[in-house]
Write an enzyme that holds these catalytic residues in place. Structure first.
Site, PDB file in Angstrom:
ATOM      1  NE  ARG A 143      -2.275  -1.392   3.620  1.00 11.55           N
ATOM      2  CZ  ARG A 143      -2.262  -2.601   4.191  1.00 11.55           C
ATOM      3  NH1 ARG A 143      -2.847  -3.625   3.567  1.00 11.55           N
ATOM      4  NH2 ARG A 143      -1.683  -2.802   5.350  1.00 11.55           N
ATOM      5  NE  ARG A 144       4.429   0.907   4.323  1.00 13.22           N
ATOM      6  CZ  ARG A 144       5.217   0.553   5.344  1.00 13.22           C
ATOM      7  NH1 ARG A 144       6.539   0.445   5.140  1.00 13.22           N
ATOM      8  NH2 ARG A 144       4.701   0.300   6.528  1.00 13.22           N
ATOM      9  CB  CYS A 163      -1.855  21.167 -10.981  1.00 19.26           C
ATOM     10  SG  CYS A 163      -1.612  22.927 -11.262  1.00 19.26           S
ATOM     11  CB  SER A 184      -4.896  23.467  -8.710  1.00 22.72           C
ATOM     12  OG  SER A 184      -5.417  24.546  -9.466  1.00 22.72           O
ATOM     13  CG  ASP A 186      -8.058  25.018 -16.546  1.00 22.33           C
ATOM     14  OD1 ASP A 186      -9.242  24.912 -16.916  1.00 22.33           O
ATOM     15  OD2 ASP A 186      -7.251  25.796 -17.083  1.00 22.33           O
ATOM     16  CG  ASN A 194      -4.127  17.193 -15.731  1.00 24.00           C
ATOM     17  OD1 ASN A 194      -4.862  18.086 -15.298  1.00 24.00           O
ATOM     18  ND2 ASN A 194      -2.887  17.442 -16.135  1.00 24.00           N
ATOM     19  CG  HIS A 224     -10.534  25.812 -10.885  1.00 27.21           C
ATOM     20  ND1 HIS A 224      -9.658  25.147 -10.051  1.00 27.21           N
ATOM     21  CD2 HIS A 224      -9.777  26.273 -11.923  1.00 27.21           C
ATOM     22  CE1 HIS A 224      -8.434  25.195 -10.566  1.00 27.21           C
ATOM     23  NE2 HIS A 224      -8.489  25.881 -11.704  1.00 27.21           N
ATOM     24  CB  ALA A 280      -5.802  31.639 -15.850  1.00 23.63           C
TER      25      ALA A 280
END
Length: 281
Positions: A143-144, A163, A184, A186, A194, A224, A280
């Site tokens: 689990r590592r 991010c 974060s 986008d 991603n 967001h 941005a």
């Protein structure tokens, strides 16, 4: 990619408007999750064109352990010429990063450095990615099996703090799955990129560990939509998705460090046209 479109729609309709670092402003939801089974096809966005070569080249750049933006250009275009821009060029040239320095492509201790050369307290480098591959082969129930890009002690040495902060592997029934946490997100510009990037990484690691690709689990922190992307989001949501493509990897590659651009292909990819939007910074 219905999972992504549903998440995009949810943020648009239910998000809370907030100020942000860039000054543009966002509509955001905190804490979401999407799951993509590779049995359904490779999760490449079809309601707008995915910049596949940028996805593949950036991932190879991360795996290489590079922090040189011009090296990314070399992987993508075959040249280091300054005229060839990449998705990292703006960060490399930003005044907040090196206000008085001549542009040299240096991005500091960003993703690839953390993956392959995490600095230990004793000053030695730790190759997290190599260690993860070794664990998958030797102790798949661990689990590592984690690779972490968020290094608090070195954030100030990065042109852009990560991010997508860390990812974990999970082996069951001869399949390799991966969960990635993104602080974060986008939703319009970054998240489809991603999803494809980490799904590709999972396939690559699965191949070199002789496992089948399983499920990519994408956990989102601050999900967001920028306030100047609303019209583009509505345009994308109005489009009907195409069937998902298939990923081809050169079966001769057995080492994670040996993949090159020609070893990675997206087959039968069909998409709607690109939708332009300003990033941005």
């Amino acid at each position: 990619m219905r999972q992504y479109l549903n998440a995009l729609k949810y943020v648009l309709e239910n998000g809370i408007e907030r100020k942000d670092r860039t000054g543009v402003g966002t509509r955001a939801v905190f804490g979401m999750q999407m799951r993509f089974s590779m049995e359904d096809g490779f999760p490449a966005m079809t309601t707008k064109k995915l910049p596949w070569k940028s996805v593949a080249s950036e991932l190879l750049w991360f795996i290489e352990g590079s922090n040189d933006e011009r090296r990314l250009a070399e992987i993508l275009y075959g040249t280091r010429e300054d005229s060839k821009k990449t998705i990292w060029t703006a960060n490399a040239e930003a005044d907040y990063w090196k206000p008085k320095a001549k542009f040299d492509g240096d991005l500091g201790r960003v993703y690839g450095i953390q993956w392959r050369k995490w600095k230990s307290p004793d000053g030695k480098d730790t190759d997290q990615l190599a260690n993860a591959v070794k664990l998958i082969k030797e102790n798949p129930a661990s689990r590592r099996i984690i690779v972490n890009a968020w290094n608090p002690g070195e954030i100030h040495q990065m042109a852009l703090p990560p991010c997508h902060t860390f990812f974990q592997f999970f082996v069951a029934n001869n399949k390799l799955s991966m969960q990635m946490y993104q602080r974060s997100c986008d939703m319009f510009l970054g998240v489809p990129f991603n999803i494809a990037s980490y799904s590709l990484l999972m396939h690559m690691v699965a191949q070199v560990t002789e496992l089948k690709p399983g499920e990519f689990v994408h956990t989102l922190g601050d999900a967001h939509i920028y306030l100047n992307h609303f019209e583009q989001v509505k345009e994308q949501l109005s489009r009907k998705p195409f069937p998902l493509p298939k990923l081809w990897l050169n079966p001769e590659i057995k080492n994670i460090d040996d993949f090159k651009m020609e070893d990675i292909k997206l087959e039968n990819y069909e998409s709607h046209p690109a939708i332009k939007a300003e990033m941005a910074l």
